[in-house]
Write an enzyme that holds these catalytic residues in place. Structure first.
Site, PDB file in Angstrom:
ATOM      1  N   ASP A 180       0.820  -1.218   0.000  1.00 23.68           N
ATOM      2  CA  ASP A 180       0.000   0.000   0.000  1.00 23.68           C
ATOM      3  C   ASP A 180       0.853   1.267   0.000  1.00 23.68           C
ATOM      4  OD1 ASP A 180      -2.355   1.413   0.005  1.00 23.68           O
ATOM      5  OD2 ASP A 180      -2.613   1.330   2.183  1.00 23.68           O
ATOM      6  N   GLY A 214      -0.167   5.356  -4.475  1.00 19.41           N
ATOM      7  CA  GLY A 214      -0.793   6.605  -4.918  1.00 19.41           C
ATOM      8  C   GLY A 214      -0.178   7.802  -4.200  1.00 19.41           C
ATOM      9  N   TRP A 271       2.699   7.977  -2.750  1.00 25.14           N
ATOM     10  CA  TRP A 271       4.108   8.113  -3.167  1.00 25.14           C
ATOM     11  C   TRP A 271       4.189   8.959  -4.436  1.00 25.14           C
ATOM     12  CZ3 TRP A 271       6.888   6.871  -7.545  1.00 25.14           C
ATOM     13  CH2 TRP A 271       8.292   6.809  -7.417  1.00 25.14           C
ATOM     14  N   ARG A 277      -1.122   9.067 -10.159  1.00 20.83           N
ATOM     15  CA  ARG A 277      -1.135   7.898  -9.275  1.00 20.83           C
ATOM     16  C   ARG A 277      -0.542   6.652  -9.941  1.00 20.83           C
ATOM     17  NH1 ARG A 277      -4.219   7.541  -4.689  1.00 20.83           N
ATOM     18  NH2 ARG A 277      -4.510   5.346  -5.156  1.00 20.83           N
ATOM     19  N   HIS A 290       2.051   3.058  -9.098  1.00 23.31           N
ATOM     20  CA  HIS A 290       1.843   1.618  -9.331  1.00 23.31           C
ATOM     21  C   HIS A 290       3.009   1.029 -10.124  1.00 23.31           C
ATOM     22  CE1 HIS A 290      -1.977   2.067  -7.489  1.00 23.31           C
ATOM     23  NE2 HIS A 290      -2.509   2.782  -8.462  1.00 23.31           N
ATOM     24  N   THR A 343     -11.020  -6.809  -3.991  1.00 28.40           N
ATOM     25  CA  THR A 343     -12.362  -6.803  -4.572  1.00 28.40           C
ATOM     26  C   THR A 343     -12.974  -5.396  -4.478  1.00 28.40           C
ATOM     27  OG1 THR A 343     -13.063  -7.692  -2.425  1.00 28.40           O
ATOM     28  CG2 THR A 343     -12.979  -9.234  -4.254  1.00 28.40           C
ATOM     29  N   LEU A 381      10.218 -20.851  -3.286  1.00 26.33           N
ATOM     30  CA  LEU A 381       9.192 -19.894  -2.862  1.00 26.33           C
ATOM     31  C   LEU A 381       7.902 -20.068  -3.674  1.00 26.33           C
ATOM     32  CD1 LEU A 381       8.250 -17.219  -1.396  1.00 26.33           C
ATOM     33  CD2 LEU A 381       9.182 -15.996  -3.367  1.00 26.33           C
ATOM     34  N   LEU A 433      -6.557  -4.319   8.006  1.00 29.85           N
ATOM     35  CA  LEU A 433      -6.358  -5.466   7.113  1.00 29.85           C
ATOM     36  C   LEU A 433      -6.949  -5.246   5.722  1.00 29.85           C
ATOM     37  CD1 LEU A 433      -7.024  -8.704   9.227  1.00 29.85           C
ATOM     38  CD2 LEU A 433      -4.963  -8.145   7.941  1.00 29.85           C
ATOM     39  N   SER A 434      -7.918  -4.358   5.619  1.00 30.05           N
ATOM     40  CA  SER A 434      -8.566  -4.088   4.322  1.00 30.05           C
ATOM     41  C   SER A 434      -8.966  -5.375   3.595  1.00 30.05           C
ATOM     42  CB  SER A 434      -7.665  -3.216   3.434  1.00 30.05           C
ATOM     43  OG  SER A 434      -7.377  -1.992   4.064  1.00 30.05           O
TER      44      SER A 434
HETATM   45  C1  IPE Z   1      -5.421  -2.579   0.176  1.00 36.06           C
HETATM   46  O1  IPE Z   1      -5.116  -1.243  -0.001  1.00 36.06           O
HETATM   47  C2  IPE Z   1      -5.413  -3.301  -1.137  1.00 36.06           C
HETATM   48  C3  IPE Z   1      -4.115  -3.431  -1.782  1.00 36.06           C
HETATM   49  C4  IPE Z   1      -2.968  -2.999  -1.336  1.00 36.06           C
HETATM   50  C5  IPE Z   1      -4.130  -4.151  -3.034  1.00 36.06           C
HETATM   51  P1  IPE Z   1      -6.244  -0.129  -0.181  1.00 36.06           P
HETATM   52  O2  IPE Z   1      -5.518   1.139  -0.413  1.00 36.06           O
HETATM   53  O3  IPE Z   1      -7.221  -0.558  -1.194  1.00 36.06           O
HETATM   54  O4  IPE Z   1      -6.960  -0.150   1.243  1.00 36.06           O
HETATM   55  P2  IPE Z   1      -7.757   0.979   2.028  1.00 36.06           P
HETATM   56  O5  IPE Z   1      -8.783   1.534   1.071  1.00 36.06           O
HETATM   57  O6  IPE Z   1      -6.781   2.021   2.450  1.00 36.06           O
HETATM   58  O7  IPE Z   1      -8.346   0.268   3.197  1.00 36.06           O
HETATM   59  C1  IPE Z   2      -1.745   0.205  -3.258  1.00 32.01           C
HETATM   60  O1  IPE Z   2      -1.497   1.564  -3.309  1.00 32.01           O
HETATM   61  C2  IPE Z   2      -2.014  -0.392  -4.623  1.00 32.01           C
HETATM   62  C3  IPE Z   2      -3.391  -0.840  -4.821  1.00 32.01           C
HETATM   63  C4  IPE Z   2      -4.367  -0.747  -3.981  1.00 32.01           C
HETATM   64  C5  IPE Z   2      -3.679  -1.460  -6.108  1.00 32.01           C
HETATM   65  P1  IPE Z   2      -2.671   2.619  -3.308  1.00 32.01           P
HETATM   66  O2  IPE Z   2      -3.057   2.891  -4.720  1.00 32.01           O
HETATM   67  O3  IPE Z   2      -3.770   2.204  -2.420  1.00 32.01           O
HETATM   68  O4  IPE Z   2      -1.923   3.889  -2.715  1.00 32.01           O
HETATM   69  P2  IPE Z   2      -2.503   4.923  -1.675  1.00 32.01           P
HETATM   70  O5  IPE Z   2      -2.948   4.151  -0.473  1.00 32.01           O
HETATM   71  O6  IPE Z   2      -3.637   5.622  -2.350  1.00 32.01           O
HETATM   72  O7  IPE Z   2      -1.358   5.822  -1.382  1.00 32.01           O
HETATM   73 MG    MG Z   3      -4.109   2.466  -0.424  1.00 27.81          MG
END
Ligand code: IPE
Ligand code: IPE
Ligand code: MG
Length: 245
Positions: A25, A28, A30, A38, A42, A71, A136, A200-201
């Site tokens: 996580d 975006g 970063w 954003r 990725h 999801t 792994l 945990l999301s």
């Molecule tokens: C969790 O991150 C999902 C992934 C890293 C793939 P999110 O950015 O989607 O989670 P929330 O919205 O902060 O809970």
């Molecule tokens: C995790 O980074 C990647 C995915 C959820 C696919 P984010 O895109 O959630 O980045 P932030 O949390 O918005 O910074």
């Molecule tokens: Mg995120």
């Protein structure tokens, strides 16, 4: 353990977590911090994903599950979702070119029935050609949600019960664990979440019953092998009691 790479810190190679989960996580934020779109986060995050996965292999981790797309992530703007899918496809392309050298077993955890066409073919191909690697196992969670996984398991159990092949009292936690997306996705020992969020999301809800957590404010694209070392080192200092004394 001479086969494995030495880490900079004093990790005990005989007490490694069997299964590590990483919620990748902060991509975006970063990018936004750098005035970039954003998706640039990725792209940077995918590079780090590759580095960390192969580093985990080198230090002897047997199971790594990375949360790549949840999801709930479909709620994001269509443009961002397509960029994330493209980045994942590029990772698979790269793995298809390098799997013989890298020797990592790759699988996809989640409801992968939604993926079709070229991406689906590539996913199936990388799973097939890496299936025999004994080191792994890398589970890439794509279109994954812990609640969906549990419901999927319940549906499987109900279908067996309807056919008379499963009695209610036969459904133990062990038996149910085998009805999840993979019948061999072990309990997760250590869950790592960078980016400062303490949740945990919807990641590995069933498997995390006794997981240890390592949180950090580092954004995923800044995550280094040394952070994985730190997380494992801290894990090895924890007293895991599993409800005992
Ligand atoms: C969790 O991150 C999902 C992934 C890293 C793939 P999110 O950015 O989607 O989670 P929330 O919205 O902060 O809970
Ligand atoms: C995790 O980074 C990647 C995915 C959820 C696919 P984010 O895109 O959630 O980045 P932030 O949390 O918005 O910074
Ligand atoms: Mg995120």
């Amino acid at each position: 353990m001479g086969l494995f790479k030495k880490t900079k810190v004093n990790i005990d190679p005989d007490r490694l977590p069997n299964h590590v989960g990483i919620i990748m996580d902060g991509n975006g934020r970063w990018a936004q911090k750098r005035g970039l779109p954003r998706y640039a986060g990725h792209v940077a995050g995918a590079k780090v994903f590759k580095t960390i996965a192969y580093y985990a292999r080198d230090i002897g981790i047997k199971n790594l599950t990375v949360y790549a797309f949840s999801t709930e992530n479909w709620q994001r703007p269509q443009e961002e979702v397509s960029r994330i899918m493209k980045v994942l496809e590029e990772f698979i392309d790269d793995a298809l070119n390098t799997f013989e050298k890298e020797k990592v077993r790759i699988r996809f955890l989640g409801d992968t029935s939604v993926f079709t066409g070229v991406l689906r073919e590539k996913m199936d191909r990388i799973v097939a050609v890496t299936d025999h690697f004994p080191g792994l196992t890398l589970n890439i969670a794509m279109n994954y949600g812990g609640q969906h996984e549990i419901v999927h398991g319940v549906q499987k159990a109900m279908a067996l019960a309807q056919k008379g092949e499963l009695q209610p009292d036969e459904l133990t936690p062990d038996a149910f664990g085998k009805m999840l997306y993979f019948d061999d996705c072990d309990a997760v020992d250590l869950i790592i979440r960078p980016s400062g969020e303490l949740r945990l999301s919807n990641f590995l809800l069933w498997q995390s019953a006794y997981a240890e957590f390592w949180f950090s404010d580092i954004l995923w694209p800044d995550f280094k092998p040394a952070h994985l070392d730190q997380a494992i080192l801290e894990y090895q200092k924890r007293n895991r009691r599993f409800g005992g004394v």
